[in-house]
Design a protein around this motif. Structure first.
Motif, PDB file in Angstrom:
ATOM      1  N   SER A  12      22.832  35.981  -4.222  1.00 40.44           N
ATOM      2  CA  SER A  12      24.014  35.478  -3.531  1.00 40.44           C
ATOM      3  C   SER A  12      23.943  35.737  -2.026  1.00 40.44           C
ATOM      4  CB  SER A  12      25.276  36.103  -4.116  1.00 40.44           C
ATOM      5  OG  SER A  12      25.235  37.508  -3.964  1.00 40.44           O
ATOM      6  N   ARG A  13      23.306  36.838  -1.625  1.00 41.39           N
ATOM      7  CA  ARG A  13      23.144  37.117  -0.194  1.00 41.39           C
ATOM      8  C   ARG A  13      22.247  36.074   0.470  1.00 41.39           C
ATOM      9  NH1 ARG A  13      22.408  43.626   0.487  1.00 41.39           N
ATOM     10  NH2 ARG A  13      24.522  44.160  -0.149  1.00 41.39           N
ATOM     11  N   ALA A  14      21.177  35.713  -0.185  1.00 41.12           N
ATOM     12  CA  ALA A  14      20.280  34.699   0.361  1.00 41.12           C
ATOM     13  C   ALA A  14      20.990  33.348   0.435  1.00 41.12           C
ATOM     14  CB  ALA A  14      19.022  34.592  -0.497  1.00 41.12           C
ATOM     15  N   TRP A  15      21.784  33.039  -0.588  1.00 41.57           N
ATOM     16  CA  TRP A  15      22.534  31.788  -0.582  1.00 41.57           C
ATOM     17  C   TRP A  15      23.526  31.778   0.590  1.00 41.57           C
ATOM     18  CZ3 TRP A  15      27.587  30.213  -0.810  1.00 41.57           C
ATOM     19  CH2 TRP A  15      27.817  28.863  -1.107  1.00 41.57           C
ATOM     20  N   GLY A  16      24.244  32.877   0.763  1.00 44.55           N
ATOM     21  CA  GLY A  16      25.217  32.982   1.844  1.00 44.55           C
ATOM     22  C   GLY A  16      24.578  32.951   3.224  1.00 44.55           C
ATOM     23  N   ALA A  17      23.378  33.524   3.352  1.00 45.79           N
ATOM     24  CA  ALA A  17      22.688  33.518   4.640  1.00 45.79           C
ATOM     25  C   ALA A  17      22.141  32.137   4.970  1.00 45.79           C
ATOM     26  CB  ALA A  17      21.555  34.544   4.628  1.00 45.79           C
ATOM     27  N   ALA A  18      21.717  31.389   3.975  1.00 44.74           N
ATOM     28  CA  ALA A  18      21.142  30.068   4.212  1.00 44.74           C
ATOM     29  C   ALA A  18      22.202  28.985   4.406  1.00 44.74           C
ATOM     30  CB  ALA A  18      20.234  29.686   3.049  1.00 44.74           C
ATOM     31  N   LEU A  19      23.404  29.213   3.906  1.00 45.56           N
ATOM     32  CA  LEU A  19      24.441  28.187   3.929  1.00 45.56           C
ATOM     33  C   LEU A  19      24.789  27.665   5.327  1.00 45.56           C
ATOM     34  CD1 LEU A  19      26.421  26.515   2.245  1.00 45.56           C
ATOM     35  CD2 LEU A  19      28.061  28.360   2.562  1.00 45.56           C
ATOM     36  N   PRO A  20      25.015  28.519   6.337  1.00 47.53           N
ATOM     37  CA  PRO A  20      25.401  27.981   7.653  1.00 47.53           C
ATOM     38  C   PRO A  20      24.316  27.121   8.304  1.00 47.53           C
ATOM     39  CG  PRO A  20      25.802  30.352   7.562  1.00 47.53           C
ATOM     40  CD  PRO A  20      25.084  29.973   6.315  1.00 47.53           C
ATOM     41  N   TYR A  21      23.059  27.337   7.950  1.00 46.93           N
ATOM     42  CA  TYR A  21      21.949  26.624   8.590  1.00 46.93           C
ATOM     43  C   TYR A  21      21.388  25.489   7.744  1.00 46.93           C
ATOM     44  CZ  TYR A  21      22.273  30.932  11.224  1.00 46.93           C
ATOM     45  OH  TYR A  21      22.744  31.995  11.962  1.00 46.93           O
ATOM     46  N   ALA A  22      21.960  25.270   6.554  1.00 45.71           N
ATOM     47  CA  ALA A  22      21.401  24.290   5.617  1.00 45.71           C
ATOM     48  C   ALA A  22      21.447  22.866   6.162  1.00 45.71           C
ATOM     49  CB  ALA A  22      22.135  24.363   4.289  1.00 45.71           C
ATOM     50  N   THR A  23      22.438  22.542   6.967  1.00 46.87           N
ATOM     51  CA  THR A  23      22.538  21.173   7.486  1.00 46.87           C
ATOM     52  C   THR A  23      21.538  20.899   8.606  1.00 46.87           C
ATOM     53  OG1 THR A  23      24.301  21.876   8.986  1.00 46.87           O
ATOM     54  CG2 THR A  23      24.954  20.924   6.858  1.00 46.87           C
ATOM     55  N   SER A  24      21.162  21.950   9.368  1.00 51.04           N
ATOM     56  CA  SER A  24      20.275  21.725  10.514  1.00 51.04           C
ATOM     57  C   SER A  24      18.832  22.162  10.276  1.00 51.04           C
ATOM     58  CB  SER A  24      20.822  22.452  11.744  1.00 51.04           C
ATOM     59  OG  SER A  24      20.910  23.843  11.487  1.00 51.04           O
ATOM     60  N   ASP A  25      18.586  23.061   9.350  1.00 49.51           N
ATOM     61  CA  ASP A  25      17.246  23.601   9.119  1.00 49.51           C
ATOM     62  C   ASP A  25      16.780  23.228   7.709  1.00 49.51           C
ATOM     63  OD1 ASP A  25      14.899  25.037   9.156  1.00 49.51           O
ATOM     64  OD2 ASP A  25      15.865  27.011   9.130  1.00 49.51           O
ATOM     65  N   PRO A  26      15.687  22.482   7.581  1.00 48.22           N
ATOM     66  CA  PRO A  26      15.187  22.112   6.248  1.00 48.22           C
ATOM     67  C   PRO A  26      14.774  23.322   5.416  1.00 48.22           C
ATOM     68  CG  PRO A  26      14.059  20.844   7.947  1.00 48.22           C
ATOM     69  CD  PRO A  26      14.921  21.834   8.634  1.00 48.22           C
ATOM     70  N   GLY A  27      14.267  24.369   6.043  1.00 50.09           N
ATOM     71  CA  GLY A  27      13.878  25.581   5.310  1.00 50.09           C
ATOM     72  C   GLY A  27      15.096  26.269   4.705  1.00 50.09           C
ATOM     73  N   ALA A  28      16.197  26.287   5.453  1.00 50.24           N
ATOM     74  CA  ALA A  28      17.431  26.886   4.936  1.00 50.24           C
ATOM     75  C   ALA A  28      17.990  26.052   3.786  1.00 50.24           C
ATOM     76  CB  ALA A  28      18.454  27.013   6.054  1.00 50.24           C
ATOM     77  N   GLU A  29      17.851  24.741   3.901  1.00 48.41           N
ATOM     78  CA  GLU A  29      18.327  23.880   2.816  1.00 48.41           C
ATOM     79  C   GLU A  29      17.520  24.112   1.539  1.00 48.41           C
ATOM     80  OE1 GLU A  29      19.243  19.185   1.863  1.00 48.41           O
ATOM     81  OE2 GLU A  29      18.120  19.727   3.673  1.00 48.41           O
ATOM     82  N   ARG A  30      16.200  24.257   1.672  1.00 49.69           N
ATOM     83  CA  ARG A  30      15.361  24.538   0.501  1.00 49.69           C
ATOM     84  C   ARG A  30      15.718  25.892  -0.102  1.00 49.69           C
ATOM     85  NH1 ARG A  30      11.301  22.419   3.734  1.00 49.69           N
ATOM     86  NH2 ARG A  30      10.531  24.502   4.230  1.00 49.69           N
ATOM     87  N   ALA A  31      15.946  26.876   0.778  1.00 46.94           N
ATOM     88  CA  ALA A  31      16.324  28.206   0.284  1.00 46.94           C
ATOM     89  C   ALA A  31      17.653  28.146  -0.467  1.00 46.94           C
ATOM     90  CB  ALA A  31      16.415  29.188   1.446  1.00 46.94           C
ATOM     91  N   LEU A  32      18.599  27.381   0.058  1.00 50.40           N
ATOM     92  CA  LEU A  32      19.899  27.223  -0.587  1.00 50.40           C
ATOM     93  C   LEU A  32      19.747  26.586  -1.966  1.00 50.40           C
ATOM     94  CD1 LEU A  32      23.006  27.517   0.141  1.00 50.40           C
ATOM     95  CD2 LEU A  32      22.902  25.078   0.589  1.00 50.40           C
ATOM     96  N   LEU A  33      18.937  25.542  -2.046  1.00 52.33           N
ATOM     97  CA  LEU A  33      18.726  24.862  -3.328  1.00 52.33           C
ATOM     98  C   LEU A  33      17.984  25.741  -4.325  1.00 52.33           C
ATOM     99  CD1 LEU A  33      17.875  21.268  -2.052  1.00 52.33           C
ATOM    100  CD2 LEU A  33      20.014  22.080  -3.061  1.00 52.33           C
ATOM    101  N   ARG A  34      17.030  26.532  -3.844  1.00 52.94           N
ATOM    102  CA  ARG A  34      16.310  27.444  -4.745  1.00 52.94           C
ATOM    103  C   ARG A  34      17.235  28.543  -5.259  1.00 52.94           C
ATOM    104  NH1 ARG A  34      10.340  28.487  -2.101  1.00 52.94           N
ATOM    105  NH2 ARG A  34       9.538  26.398  -2.532  1.00 52.94           N
ATOM    106  N   CYS A  35      18.087  29.043  -4.386  1.00 57.30           N
ATOM    107  CA  CYS A  35      19.054  30.060  -4.824  1.00 57.30           C
ATOM    108  C   CYS A  35      19.982  29.497  -5.894  1.00 57.30           C
ATOM    109  CB  CYS A  35      19.876  30.561  -3.641  1.00 57.30           C
ATOM    110  SG  CYS A  35      18.952  31.593  -2.501  1.00 57.30           S
ATOM    111  N   GLU A  36      20.479  28.286  -5.674  1.00 57.38           N
ATOM    112  CA  GLU A  36      21.351  27.671  -6.670  1.00 57.38           C
ATOM    113  C   GLU A  36      20.607  27.440  -7.982  1.00 57.38           C
ATOM    114  OE1 GLU A  36      23.005  24.138  -4.945  1.00 57.38           O
ATOM    115  OE2 GLU A  36      24.289  25.275  -3.575  1.00 57.38           O
ATOM    116  N   SER A  37      19.355  27.046  -7.898  1.00 55.11           N
ATOM    117  CA  SER A  37      18.556  26.833  -9.104  1.00 55.11           C
ATOM    118  C   SER A  37      18.371  28.139  -9.878  1.00 55.11           C
ATOM    119  CB  SER A  37      17.206  26.244  -8.729  1.00 55.11           C
ATOM    120  OG  SER A  37      16.393  26.129  -9.855  1.00 55.11           O
ATOM    121  N   ARG A  38      18.073  29.202  -9.150  1.00 56.98           N
ATOM    122  CA  ARG A  38      17.885  30.502  -9.801  1.00 56.98           C
ATOM    123  C   ARG A  38      19.200  31.024 -10.376  1.00 56.98           C
ATOM    124  NH1 ARG A  38      15.265  33.610 -12.973  1.00 56.98           N
ATOM    125  NH2 ARG A  38      15.176  35.792 -12.382  1.00 56.98           N
ATOM    126  N   LEU A  39      20.291  30.811  -9.665  1.00 53.76           N
ATOM    127  CA  LEU A  39      21.594  31.233 -10.191  1.00 53.76           C
ATOM    128  C   LEU A  39      21.944  30.457 -11.462  1.00 53.76           C
ATOM    129  CD1 LEU A  39      23.684  31.675  -6.927  1.00 53.76           C
ATOM    130  CD2 LEU A  39      23.022  33.468  -8.539  1.00 53.76           C
TER     131      LEU A  39
END
Length: 124
Positions: A2-29
């Motif tokens: 959840s910490r990784a998801w929360g850290a990646a969330l603000p940057y998901a729209t502008s950074d493709p790496g953050a978006e991938r991290a967000l999607l991977r976190c959701e997949s793992r959750l």
């Protein structure tokens, strides 16, 4: 996770790496806690933002991740209607019962003498 998801969330729209991290976190959750993430997905479909959906779902992560409903209840024979049971158990109507008891009380009361009660013992 959840910490990784929360850290990646603000940057998901502008950074493709953050978006991938967000999607991977959701997949793992979803693997770890399908019950909570199912609710998260439904909220997202309803139009909630990711932050609002996760905020509402967060308490569900404390519950059992894969709840089991158990076995269905056994089929029980249907009981007869209450009126039929009452007729079988109490064949007399209330009018007959009250009339019979009322007559017995007036007859017994007219002939019976009042009982004497003993005086209480007093210790001096």
């Amino acid at each position: 996770m959840s910490r990784a998801w929360g850290a990646a969330l603000p940057y998901a729209t502008s950074d493709p790496g953050a978006e991938r991290a967000l999607l991977r976190c959701e997949s793992r959750l979803r693997e770890l806690h399908p019950y909570a993430m199912n609710r998260y997905d439904r909220l997202r479909v309803e139009g909630h933002t990711p932050e609002a959906a996760m905020r509402e779902v967060a308490p569900l992560f404390a519950r059992e991740p894969r709840p089991r409903t158990g076995y269905p209840a056994p089929v029980r024979p249907q009981l007869p209607p209450a009126v039929k049971l009452a007729q079988e158990d109490f064949p007399h109507t209330i009018d007959k019962v009250v009339g019979t008891c009322g007559n017995a009380r007036t007859t017994a009361g007219a002939t019976a003498k009042p009982a004497r009660t003993a005086a209480p013992n007093r210790l001096s």
